[in-house]
Design an enzyme around this catalytic site. Structure first.
Site, PDB file in Angstrom:
ATOM      1  N   THR A  48       0.939  -1.206  -0.159  1.00 56.13           N
ATOM      2  CA  THR A  48       0.148   0.165  -0.024  1.00 56.13           C
ATOM      3  C   THR A  48       0.982   1.040  -0.033  1.00 56.13           C
ATOM      4  OG1 THR A  48      -1.746  -0.986   1.202  1.00 56.13           O
ATOM      5  CG2 THR A  48      -1.533   1.253   1.512  1.00 56.13           C
ATOM      6  N   GLY A 102      -4.994  -4.536   7.277  1.00 54.71           N
ATOM      7  CA  GLY A 102      -6.130  -3.448   7.592  1.00 54.71           C
ATOM      8  C   GLY A 102      -7.085  -4.092   8.577  1.00 54.71           C
ATOM      9  N   ARG A 108     -14.563  -7.253   0.479  1.00 49.54           N
ATOM     10  CA  ARG A 108     -13.675  -6.718   1.573  1.00 49.54           C
ATOM     11  C   ARG A 108     -13.269  -5.404   1.483  1.00 49.54           C
ATOM     12  NH1 ARG A 108      -8.243  -5.164   2.648  1.00 49.54           N
ATOM     13  NH2 ARG A 108      -7.326  -6.162   4.772  1.00 49.54           N
ATOM     14  N   GLY A 135      -0.532  -2.464   6.328  1.00 45.44           N
ATOM     15  CA  GLY A 135      -0.389  -3.719   7.154  1.00 45.44           C
ATOM     16  C   GLY A 135      -1.774  -4.446   6.864  1.00 45.44           C
ATOM     17  N   ASP A 144      -8.218  -1.141   5.804  1.00 45.49           N
ATOM     18  CA  ASP A 144      -8.277   0.082   6.519  1.00 45.49           C
ATOM     19  C   ASP A 144      -7.928   1.416   5.830  1.00 45.49           C
ATOM     20  OD1 ASP A 144      -5.785  -1.180   6.014  1.00 45.49           O
ATOM     21  OD2 ASP A 144      -4.955   0.230   7.538  1.00 45.49           O
TER      22      ASP A 144
HETATM   23  N1  ASP Z   1      -3.525  -1.992   4.681  1.00 44.47           N
HETATM   24  C1  ASP Z   1      -4.073  -2.547   3.680  1.00 44.47           C
HETATM   25  C2  ASP Z   1      -5.325  -3.300   3.575  1.00 44.47           C
HETATM   26  O1  ASP Z   1      -5.505  -3.908   4.548  1.00 44.47           O
HETATM   27  C3  ASP Z   1      -2.976  -3.453   2.923  1.00 44.47           C
HETATM   28  C4  ASP Z   1      -1.385  -2.828   2.875  1.00 44.47           C
HETATM   29  O2  ASP Z   1      -1.290  -1.982   3.731  1.00 44.47           O
HETATM   30  O3  ASP Z   1      -0.797  -3.212   1.894  1.00 44.47           O
HETATM   31  O4  ASP Z   1      -6.095  -3.399   2.549  1.00 44.47           O
END
Ligand code: ASP
Length: 351
Positions: A217, A271, A245, A269, A248
């Site tokens: 992300t 989410g 889905r 992370g 975050d």
């Molecule tokens: N936080 C993001 C999510 O859960 C994933 C990521 O940080 O790459 O969608």
């Protein structure tokens, strides 16, 4: 006698010197303290270890992170707003296949790229976000349009796409988002686990849910010459995600938060854990009501709130004084910052 004169002479010189330095420090303290403008970005956290990344790839990632920092910094340097700076930085990363956002977004369980993004203005606490959108080149730009144009904060799916079309946002064909590496990750995960593996703990995800356990992300936080803070985040979510889905990243207070009174934050992370702890807002709250430094607040939220639940990832941020900080409980996090004081740092691994 000769010694007495020498002694008196040296005495007079040192008194003059002390006065002079006092004067200097007084002048200094009369000058209004300038808050340094700054931008900090991330390109995701996860199993990012030097031994897994070739020197060429390392260079490519480092250069792209620097390009994103420079794009945001140029906006700030020319007196532009932090909101425009974070958007400019994120657009660079969304346009690159290296990160899990925009062009490089991961595939969901239907083989589609479904993206989330958000942006927040620390001056007004206004915010905009989109979730589960497809074929939009730069989802963070639509989040900005939501913030600036309508009184809603979060639009999802087809409705968000209809809204984006009204504002002539750039759409791309599926082929633009196709990336063999991402596709193979999806196939690998599906082959290994089928569709019904329940996700219990982020620590299990490396083998049953996410390719290489890398999140990818992207996020940016900036403070401009006026002391206004902005934060934004953009993502393709998690490989093989199901049932529309939403992570975050588009949730204000979880993946993104900005408040001129405290700080700006962008998360990356698993989410679900950042939503359950409202990680970005929680960090701000610790600063506002418990007098934590940004550094300590980030550490508290990641290690004492997210980690005990089984979550992992990281956060970047800067506070109202332009102090930059980050923390993560993964092996690495693509990250970097540049401040008007001259510091410019880009890092990938745990150091
Ligand atoms: N936080 C993001 C999510 O859960 C994933 C990521 O940080 O790459 O969608």
């Amino acid at each position: 006698m000769k010694y007495l004169y020498t002694f008196l002479f040296l005495g007079l010189i040192s008194i003059a010197f002390i006065n002079c330095s006092n004067e200097k420090s007084e002048i200094k303290s009369d000058t209004p303290k300038e808050i340094p403008f700054a931008i900090v970005i991330h390109g995701g956290a996860g199993t990012i270890k030097k031994e897994f990344i070739s020197p060429e790839k390392e260079k490519e990632i480092t250069n792209k992170l620097q390009e994103a920092i420079d794009a945001g910094y140029a906006v700030l340097n020319s007196g532009g707003a932090s909101l425009d700076a974070v958007q400019a930085a994120i657009n660079v990363m969304e346009n690159s296949p290296l990160f899990n956002a925009g062009k490089g977004a991961v595939f969901n369980s239907d083989g589609k790229n479904e993206m989330d993004a958000s942006i927040m203005d620390g001056k007004t606490l206004n915010a905009g976000a989109v979730a589960g959108v497809q074929n939009i080149k730069n989802p963070v730009n639509v989040a900005r349009l939501v913030m600036d144009s309508i009184h809603h904060v979060l639009l999802s799916g087809k409705g968000a796409e209809t809204f984006a079309k009204k504002y002539n946002v750039q759409f791309e064909e599926d082929a633009y988002f196709y990336n063999e590496r991402r596709w193979n990750s999806l196939m690998k995960v599906k082959e290994k686990n089928g569709e019904t593996i329940p996700v219990k703990n982020a620590r299990d995800l490396s083998t049953n849910y996410v390719d290489d356990h890398k999140y990818g992300t992207v996020g940016a936080v900036a403070i401009d010459k006026s002391g206004n803070i902005a934060a934004a985040t953009s993502t393709g979510g998690m490989t093989n995600k199901k049932f529309n889905r939403i992570g975050d990243s588009p949730i204000i207070g979880a993946g993104t938060y900005a408040n001129n009174a405290t700080c700006g934050i962008s998360s990356t992370g698993t989410g679900e854990y950042f939503i359950r702890t409202l990680a970005a807002h929680e960090t701000s709250t610790l600063i506002q009501y418990k007098d934590y430094s940004l550094k300590n607040a980030l550490h508290e939220v990641i290690f004492n709130q997210i980690e005990p639940l089984g979550g992992d990832g990281g956060m970047i941020g800067l506070d109202k004084n332009g102090v930059v900080a980050w923390d993560f409980n993964t092996e690495g996090m693509y990250r970097g910052y540049k401040r008007s004081t001259g510091e410019n740092v880009v890092k990938l691994y745990h150091e």
